[in-house]
Design an enzyme around this catalytic site. Sequence first.
Site, PDB file in Angstrom:
ATOM      1  N   HIS A  64      -3.748 -32.884 -11.389  1.00  0.00           N
ATOM      2  CA  HIS A  64      -5.210 -32.740 -11.440  1.00  0.00           C
ATOM      3  C   HIS A  64      -5.909 -34.096 -11.336  1.00  0.00           C
ATOM      4  O   HIS A  64      -6.988 -34.200 -10.752  1.00  0.00           O
ATOM      5  CB  HIS A  64      -5.646 -32.066 -12.746  1.00  0.00           C
ATOM      6  CG  HIS A  64      -5.542 -30.580 -12.733  1.00  0.00           C
ATOM      7  ND1 HIS A  64      -6.301 -29.779 -11.914  1.00  0.00           N
ATOM      8  CD2 HIS A  64      -4.764 -29.744 -13.464  1.00  0.00           C
ATOM      9  CE1 HIS A  64      -6.006 -28.512 -12.138  1.00  0.00           C
ATOM     10  NE2 HIS A  64      -5.073 -28.458 -13.073  1.00  0.00           N
ATOM     11  N   CYS A 115      -3.091 -21.702 -13.818  1.00  0.00           N
ATOM     12  CA  CYS A 115      -4.025 -22.796 -14.083  1.00  0.00           C
ATOM     13  C   CYS A 115      -5.370 -22.234 -14.525  1.00  0.00           C
ATOM     14  O   CYS A 115      -5.848 -21.239 -13.965  1.00  0.00           O
ATOM     15  CB  CYS A 115      -4.186 -23.636 -12.818  1.00  0.00           C
ATOM     16  SG  CYS A 115      -5.268 -25.060 -13.001  1.00  0.00           S
ATOM     17  N   LEU A 116      -5.979 -22.886 -15.510  1.00  0.00           N
ATOM     18  CA  LEU A 116      -7.304 -22.487 -15.970  1.00  0.00           C
ATOM     19  C   LEU A 116      -8.342 -22.597 -14.854  1.00  0.00           C
ATOM     20  O   LEU A 116      -9.340 -21.880 -14.866  1.00  0.00           O
ATOM     21  CB  LEU A 116      -7.723 -23.348 -17.165  1.00  0.00           C
ATOM     22  CG  LEU A 116      -6.862 -23.223 -18.423  1.00  0.00           C
ATOM     23  CD1 LEU A 116      -7.244 -24.296 -19.438  1.00  0.00           C
ATOM     24  CD2 LEU A 116      -6.958 -21.842 -19.021  1.00  0.00           C
ATOM     25  N   GLY A 167      -2.263 -27.037 -21.494  1.00  0.00           N
ATOM     26  CA  GLY A 167      -2.620 -28.334 -20.953  1.00  0.00           C
ATOM     27  C   GLY A 167      -3.959 -28.251 -20.241  1.00  0.00           C
ATOM     28  O   GLY A 167      -4.359 -27.185 -19.776  1.00  0.00           O
ATOM     29  N   HIS A 180       1.983 -30.921 -13.855  1.00  0.00           N
ATOM     30  CA  HIS A 180       0.849 -30.096 -13.413  1.00  0.00           C
ATOM     31  C   HIS A 180      -0.471 -30.789 -13.742  1.00  0.00           C
ATOM     32  O   HIS A 180      -1.358 -30.891 -12.896  1.00  0.00           O
ATOM     33  CB  HIS A 180       0.939 -28.724 -14.104  1.00  0.00           C
ATOM     34  CG  HIS A 180      -0.198 -27.803 -13.823  1.00  0.00           C
ATOM     35  ND1 HIS A 180      -0.065 -26.695 -13.027  1.00  0.00           N
ATOM     36  CD2 HIS A 180      -1.490 -27.800 -14.254  1.00  0.00           C
ATOM     37  CE1 HIS A 180      -1.226 -26.065 -12.960  1.00  0.00           C
ATOM     38  NE2 HIS A 180      -2.113 -26.715 -13.705  1.00  0.00           N
ATOM     39  N   GLU A 181      -0.604 -31.284 -14.974  1.00  0.00           N
ATOM     40  CA  GLU A 181      -1.858 -31.924 -15.394  1.00  0.00           C
ATOM     41  C   GLU A 181      -2.063 -33.265 -14.695  1.00  0.00           C
ATOM     42  O   GLU A 181      -3.189 -33.610 -14.342  1.00  0.00           O
ATOM     43  CB  GLU A 181      -1.923 -32.067 -16.913  1.00  0.00           C
ATOM     44  CG  GLU A 181      -1.864 -30.754 -17.682  1.00  0.00           C
ATOM     45  CD  GLU A 181      -2.858 -29.695 -17.230  1.00  0.00           C
ATOM     46  OE1 GLU A 181      -3.928 -30.031 -16.676  1.00  0.00           O
ATOM     47  OE2 GLU A 181      -2.567 -28.503 -17.429  1.00  0.00           O
ATOM     48  N   GLN A 235     -10.981 -31.015 -14.884  1.00  0.00           N
ATOM     49  CA  GLN A 235     -11.185 -29.570 -14.951  1.00  0.00           C
ATOM     50  C   GLN A 235     -12.497 -29.209 -15.644  1.00  0.00           C
ATOM     51  O   GLN A 235     -12.966 -28.079 -15.517  1.00  0.00           O
ATOM     52  CB  GLN A 235     -10.020 -28.883 -15.655  1.00  0.00           C
ATOM     53  CG  GLN A 235      -8.757 -28.878 -14.821  1.00  0.00           C
ATOM     54  CD  GLN A 235      -7.649 -28.170 -15.530  1.00  0.00           C
ATOM     55  OE1 GLN A 235      -6.900 -28.766 -16.297  1.00  0.00           O
ATOM     56  NE2 GLN A 235      -7.548 -26.864 -15.286  1.00  0.00           N
TER      57      GLN A 235
END
Length: 169
Positions: free
Chosen positions: A149, A103-104, A53, A145-146, A58
């Site tokens: 953001h 997380c990225l 995701g 989670h996304e 991001q």
Amino acid sequence: MNMSDEVIMPDILKHPDERLRQVCPDVTDFGSDLEACFAQLDAVMRAGPGGVGIAAPQIGWQQRMIVIDCRESLRPCKNNGLLWMSNPVIESVEGKALGREGCLSVPDWVAMVERARSLQVSYDDVHGDRLSLESTGFEARVIQHELDHLDGILFIDRVVSARDLVRRM
């Protein structure tokens, strides 16, 4: 391919970049330009290590857009396939589950985070049509989670105890 055809991949922003803390405005323009943006966001997610995701902020885009694809996850799970979601809203949740997240944008850490076990989410597709779906388990965790953001929230903000935050090996 000549130099003018080369696609430049945006960098993934890393914590503590303040752009990750902004609340994103709704997507209002739908169609082919939005589809191209989603395709690029999707490509960035797939280029990252194990990403399932990604959210537009991001990569520095302040828009309510997320891409999710749990089909090839290391955690096999029931899923809805590739999801390109604009303006997603969680309509209802059920249950709670503790699970490990990474997380990225916070690449060196993982933590145990409590999330809803299942959810109903509505969103706009690339054409602006409002859709709805149900999600459970790992995919529901990724959606939550996304969506965080989009509101400037990182998973490290949801860690219940500092001892649950662990440096990634």
